[in-house]
Design a protein around this motif. Sequence first.
Motif, short mmCIF file in Angstrom:
data_model
loop_
_atom_site.label_atom_id
_atom_site.label_comp_id
_atom_site.label_asym_id
_atom_site.label_seq_id
_atom_site.Cartn_x
_atom_site.Cartn_y
_atom_site.Cartn_z
N MET A 1 50.93 -32.35 -5.42
CA MET A 1 50.89 -33.59 -6.49
C MET A 1 52.25 -33.18 -7.37
SD MET A 1 49.53 -36.65 -5.14
CE MET A 1 50.10 -37.33 -6.58
N LEU A 2 51.93 -32.01 -8.06
CA LEU A 2 52.96 -31.51 -9.03
C LEU A 2 54.18 -31.41 -8.52
CD1 LEU A 2 51.10 -28.76 -11.04
CD2 LEU A 2 51.97 -30.97 -11.91
N THR A 3 54.37 -30.76 -7.37
CA THR A 3 55.82 -30.73 -6.48
C THR A 3 56.28 -32.03 -6.47
OG1 THR A 3 54.86 -30.31 -4.47
CG2 THR A 3 55.07 -28.56 -5.58
N LEU A 4 55.72 -33.06 -5.89
CA LEU A 4 56.18 -34.30 -5.56
C LEU A 4 56.71 -35.06 -6.87
CD1 LEU A 4 53.44 -35.69 -2.94
CD2 LEU A 4 55.93 -34.99 -2.59
N ILE A 5 55.91 -34.89 -7.87
CA ILE A 5 56.41 -35.25 -9.31
C ILE A 5 57.78 -34.63 -9.55
CG2 ILE A 5 55.98 -35.43 -11.57
CD1 ILE A 5 53.00 -35.87 -11.07
N LEU B 1 61.60 -43.08 -2.23
CA LEU B 1 60.48 -43.66 -1.59
C LEU B 1 59.35 -42.80 -0.77
CD1 LEU B 1 62.46 -46.74 -0.17
CD2 LEU B 1 61.07 -46.70 -2.32
N PHE B 2 60.18 -41.79 -0.16
CA PHE B 2 59.22 -40.89 0.41
C PHE B 2 58.32 -40.13 -0.18
CE2 PHE B 2 62.74 -41.87 3.53
CZ PHE B 2 62.02 -41.93 4.56
N PHE B 3 58.97 -39.61 -1.40
CA PHE B 3 58.05 -38.79 -2.21
C PHE B 3 57.13 -39.61 -2.78
CE2 PHE B 3 62.19 -36.26 -2.68
CZ PHE B 3 62.02 -35.56 -1.84
N ILE B 4 57.39 -40.92 -3.34
CA ILE B 4 56.39 -41.80 -4.11
C ILE B 4 55.27 -42.23 -3.15
CG2 ILE B 4 56.15 -43.64 -5.35
CD1 ILE B 4 58.96 -43.40 -6.59
N LEU B 5 55.85 -42.56 -2.13
CA LEU B 5 54.52 -42.99 -1.00
C LEU B 5 53.97 -42.11 -0.38
CD1 LEU B 5 53.56 -45.60 0.63
CD2 LEU B 5 55.50 -45.06 2.26
N GLY B 6 54.51 -40.81 -0.29
CA GLY B 6 53.66 -39.62 0.32
C GLY B 6 52.76 -39.16 -0.85
N GLY B 7 53.05 -39.22 -1.87
CA GLY B 7 52.10 -38.57 -3.07
C GLY B 7 50.94 -40.02 -3.35
N GLY B 8 51.07 -41.02 -3.24
CA GLY B 8 50.42 -42.23 -3.16
C GLY B 8 49.03 -42.08 -2.17
N ILE B 9 49.56 -41.71 -1.06
CA ILE B 9 48.77 -41.52 0.23
C ILE B 9 47.78 -40.20 -0.03
CG2 ILE B 9 48.29 -41.28 2.49
CD1 ILE B 9 50.86 -42.92 2.93
N LEU B 10 48.48 -39.25 -0.49
CA LEU B 10 47.77 -38.01 -0.80
C LEU B 10 46.62 -38.05 -1.93
CD1 LEU B 10 47.71 -34.79 -0.37
CD2 LEU B 10 49.30 -34.58 -2.24
#
Length: 224
Positions: free
Chosen positions: A105-109, A199-208
């Motif tokens: 999650m930190l890396t996606l942010i 979109l990919f980073f935000i959506l992937g993080g949301g599902i995570l």
Amino acid sequence: LFIFVREAPSAGARPGIRAAFAELAHTFREIRSYREVVMFLIARLIYNDGLVTVFAFGGIYAAGTFGMPLSEVIVFGIALNVTAGLGALVFGFVDDRIGGKRTIMLTLIGLTIATALAVAAPNKTWLWVAGILLGIFVGPNQAASRSLMARFVPQRHQTEFFGFFAFSGKVTAFLGPLLLGTATGWFGNQRAGIATLLLFFILGGGILTAVNERLGIESARTVH
């Protein structure tokens, strides 16, 4: 590795194409019974598409939007890889301390911030700053994803589940470039295309966020 690590010879004949697909179907049925693994693989499938697209089009963006010559693009790419390695090393200790999910999650942010900075960069200097930030978080993202998967996988399913992990990382890899190319064509500039990676980073993080790391680890340990 190839010189010093010995490998035990495999017993039996190698499976044919039909047997390979049958084994893939069996793995898919097995993996569906592990909710945390499934949710994590879906999240990783999405945010990994963003990473793949960054590496595929980062140099094109640097050259096309900021006029970087090929020599500088090569140096830019080397810098990203070096910082990715350093980031993976440092965040390895972070992973041990706070867990794989939080590390990802930190890396996606960080990747979201770096990508937004690359989109808004007014000049090459700021693009370099964005690129270094991307490198810092790309390496840890990939490393932490593998380590989290390892924690979720029952020991007797390690080979087949990691095979599915690798397969799932490639099956939708075309979506990032497709969306980037479409947005670039519609808006007439590469900045709009690169912005789609957010979109990919935000959506992937949301599902995570729906993944329960503790339950995933416990589920893996209770399987014999």
